[in-house]
Design an enzyme around this catalytic site. Structure first.
Site, PDB file in Angstrom:
ATOM      1  CB  ALA A  18      -0.873  -0.007   1.246  1.00 29.84           C
ATOM      2  N   GLY A  39       0.517  -4.992   0.706  1.00 29.28           N
ATOM      3  CA  GLY A  39      -0.629  -5.043  -0.214  1.00 29.28           C
ATOM      4  C   GLY A  39      -0.298  -5.707  -1.537  1.00 29.28           C
ATOM      5  CD  GLU A  68      -2.737  -7.381   2.499  1.00 29.37           C
ATOM      6  OE1 GLU A  68      -2.236  -6.250   2.295  1.00 29.37           O
ATOM      7  OE2 GLU A  68      -3.601  -7.589   3.363  1.00 29.37           O
ATOM      8  CD  GLU A 116       1.383  -5.607   5.709  1.00 26.86           C
ATOM      9  OE1 GLU A 116       2.141  -6.558   6.012  1.00 26.86           O
ATOM     10  OE2 GLU A 116       0.716  -5.588   4.661  1.00 26.86           O
TER      11      GLU A 116
HETATM   12  N1  COA Z   1       4.558   3.164  -0.330  1.00 32.88           N
HETATM   13  C1  COA Z   1       4.984   4.332  -0.825  1.00 32.88           C
HETATM   14  N2  COA Z   1       6.164   4.485  -1.467  1.00 32.88           N
HETATM   15  C2  COA Z   1       6.918   3.389  -1.618  1.00 32.88           C
HETATM   16  C3  COA Z   1       6.548   2.118  -1.138  1.00 32.88           C
HETATM   17  C4  COA Z   1       5.291   2.038  -0.467  1.00 32.88           C
HETATM   18  N3  COA Z   1       4.826   0.883   0.009  1.00 32.88           N
HETATM   19  N4  COA Z   1       7.514   1.245  -1.421  1.00 32.88           N
HETATM   20  C5  COA Z   1       8.480   1.917  -2.077  1.00 32.88           C
HETATM   21  N5  COA Z   1       8.115   3.218  -2.203  1.00 32.88           N
HETATM   22  C6  COA Z   1       8.876   4.292  -2.846  1.00 32.88           C
HETATM   23  C7  COA Z   1      10.019   4.770  -1.980  1.00 32.88           C
HETATM   24  O1  COA Z   1       9.572   5.711  -1.017  1.00 32.88           O
HETATM   25  C8  COA Z   1      10.914   5.402  -3.031  1.00 32.88           C
HETATM   26  O2  COA Z   1      10.371   6.653  -3.388  1.00 32.88           O
HETATM   27  P1  COA Z   1      11.347   7.935  -3.556  1.00 32.88           P
HETATM   28  O3  COA Z   1      12.288   7.536  -4.668  1.00 32.88           O
HETATM   29  O4  COA Z   1      10.422   9.031  -3.936  1.00 32.88           O
HETATM   30  O5  COA Z   1      12.029   8.095  -2.250  1.00 32.88           O
HETATM   31  C9  COA Z   1      10.735   4.467  -4.228  1.00 32.88           C
HETATM   32  O6  COA Z   1       9.485   3.802  -4.011  1.00 32.88           O
HETATM   33  C10 COA Z   1      11.817   3.430  -4.367  1.00 32.88           C
HETATM   34  O7  COA Z   1      11.892   2.700  -3.135  1.00 32.88           O
HETATM   35  P2  COA Z   1      13.237   2.541  -2.274  1.00 32.88           P
HETATM   36  O8  COA Z   1      12.838   2.275  -0.851  1.00 32.88           O
HETATM   37  O9  COA Z   1      14.152   3.695  -2.527  1.00 32.88           O
HETATM   38  O10 COA Z   1      13.843   1.240  -2.936  1.00 32.88           O
HETATM   39  P3  COA Z   1      14.864   0.213  -2.241  1.00 32.88           P
HETATM   40  O11 COA Z   1      15.367  -0.665  -3.338  1.00 32.88           O
HETATM   41  O12 COA Z   1      15.839   0.892  -1.385  1.00 32.88           O
HETATM   42  O13 COA Z   1      13.920  -0.686  -1.268  1.00 32.88           O
HETATM   43  C11 COA Z   1      11.935  -1.917  -0.663  1.00 32.88           C
HETATM   44  C12 COA Z   1      12.901  -1.493  -1.799  1.00 32.88           C
HETATM   45  C13 COA Z   1      10.762  -2.644  -1.299  1.00 32.88           C
HETATM   46  C14 COA Z   1      12.656  -2.861   0.292  1.00 32.88           C
HETATM   47  C15 COA Z   1      11.468  -0.674   0.087  1.00 32.88           C
HETATM   48  O14 COA Z   1      10.962   0.271  -0.860  1.00 32.88           O
HETATM   49  C16 COA Z   1      10.367  -0.916   1.083  1.00 32.88           C
HETATM   50  O15 COA Z   1      10.623  -1.435   2.148  1.00 32.88           O
HETATM   51  N6  COA Z   1       9.129  -0.514   0.748  1.00 32.88           N
HETATM   52  C17 COA Z   1       7.995  -0.601   1.643  1.00 32.88           C
HETATM   53  C18 COA Z   1       7.499  -2.018   1.786  1.00 32.88           C
HETATM   54  C19 COA Z   1       6.368  -2.085   2.795  1.00 32.88           C
HETATM   55  O16 COA Z   1       6.529  -1.854   3.972  1.00 32.88           O
HETATM   56  N7  COA Z   1       5.170  -2.408   2.290  1.00 32.88           N
HETATM   57  C20 COA Z   1       4.016  -2.550   3.097  1.00 32.88           C
HETATM   58  C21 COA Z   1       3.246  -1.298   3.142  1.00 32.88           C
HETATM   59  S1  COA Z   1       1.835  -1.425   4.216  1.00 32.88           S
END
Ligand code: COA
Length: 261
Positions: A68, A113, A116, A136
């Site tokens: 999400a 999500g 999911e 989460e």
């Molecule tokens: N919601 C909003 N933005 C998200 C996102 C999410 N769930 N997942 C990634 N992004 C965005 C990041 O903020 C970043 O944006 P920016 O470039 O404007 O800063 C962009 O996507 C790239 O992500 P980044 O974190 O820089 O990539 P990474 O390779 O370092 O890490 C992940 C990849 C997937 C490990 C990391 O993005 C992450 O942990 N995301 C969230 C996962 C999560 O908790 N999901 C459950 C949500 S309820």
């Protein structure tokens, strides 16, 4: 089909609609616009006779869907959060209950999500670089779009408990071993494989395929007796032209020509 979307790409070929979540700069995170458009797209899938089956995937090399959109969470209070959770669950239920096959082609991170969404599809295939998880609890949250329920259904209670409580990610190999995905494949072959699988399914009798979907889903519906549902779905097949055609074709040693009637 349908209109032009801002967060989804779609492509219809040989009855297979490929829906691509298209926010690669945000790793295809599910914001309100994605939900609205997915909802509209699934209505179109139900209504449009040219669509026989659906692939859901993510844009770019890195992510299926990384969850999400966390940036939309800050403004929510408890009631807003419950509304969001219900909306997500309703849309994912629309996918799960689609009478046309929907498969997820998981091409990278399927987190929160995203996992999911993949689990709401009828089954999943994944590229070798796919990663799955429900992170989460890292955010002080739990899954809200059916994740606690479908993960338990798919991989069992013990593994679901561990993944949910630890926020650990698993790689594609473990996802295969857990039964979360049906097969894993080279990234460049993922969509071709999804198309191959659906071409095969699309060659079968569509109403019978729909009966399989609803009957399998009935086994997870606490309000429904799945065995009774199967009796009725089996009986319904006998009212179809395709059942008469399929059985006649077998007896006449020829290929069946199904019409979906
Ligand atoms: N919601 C909003 N933005 C998200 C996102 C999410 N769930 N997942 C990634 N992004 C965005 C990041 O903020 C970043 O944006 P920016 O470039 O404007 O800063 C962009 O996507 C790239 O992500 P980044 O974190 O820089 O990539 P990474 O390779 O370092 O890490 C992940 C990849 C997937 C490990 C990391 O993005 C992450 O942990 N995301 C969230 C996962 C999560 O908790 N999901 C459950 C949500 S309820």
């Amino acid at each position: 089909m349908i209109r032009k979307f801002t967060t989804l790409l779609h492509h219809l070929e040989n009855g297979i609609l490929t829906i691509t979540i298209n926010r690669p700069e945000k790793l295809n995170a599910l914001n309100a616009a994605v939900f609205t458009e997915l909802d509209i797209a699934m209505d179109a899938v139900a209504e449009n006779e040219a669509i026989r089956s659906v692939i859901i995937t993510g844009a770019g090399q890195k992510a299926f869907v990384a969850g999400a959109d966390i940036s939309e969470f800050n403004s929510l209070d408890k009631n807003g959060a419950m509304d969001l959770s219900q909306r997500g669950q309703d849309i994912f239920a629309k996918i799960e209950n689609s009478s046309k096959p929907v498969i997820a082609a998981v091409n990278g991170f399927a987190l929160g999500g995203g996992c999911e969404l993949a689990m709401a599809c009828h089954f999943r295939i994944a590229s070798f670089n796919a990663k799955f998880g429900q992170p989460e609890v890292n955010l002080g949250l739990i899954p809200g779009y059916g994740g606690t329920q479908r993960l338990t259904q798919l991989i069992g209670k013990g593994r679901a408990m561990e993944l949910l409580m630890s926020a650990n990610m698993i790689d594609a190999k473990s996802a295969l071993q857990y039964g979360l995905v049906n097969l894993i494949i080279e990234p460049e072959d993922l969509l071709l494989k999804a198309v191959e699988i659906l071409n095969n399914i699309n060659s079968k009798a569509p109403l019978a395929v729909a009966g399989c979907i609803s009957s399998v889903n009935a086994s997870f519906d606490k309000q429904t007796n799945g065995f009774r549902h199967e009796v009725e779905a089996f009986g319904n097949c006998f009212d179809t032209a395709d059942m008469k055609e399929g059985t006649a074709a077998f007896l006449e040693k020829r290929k069946a020509n199904f019409t979906g009637k």
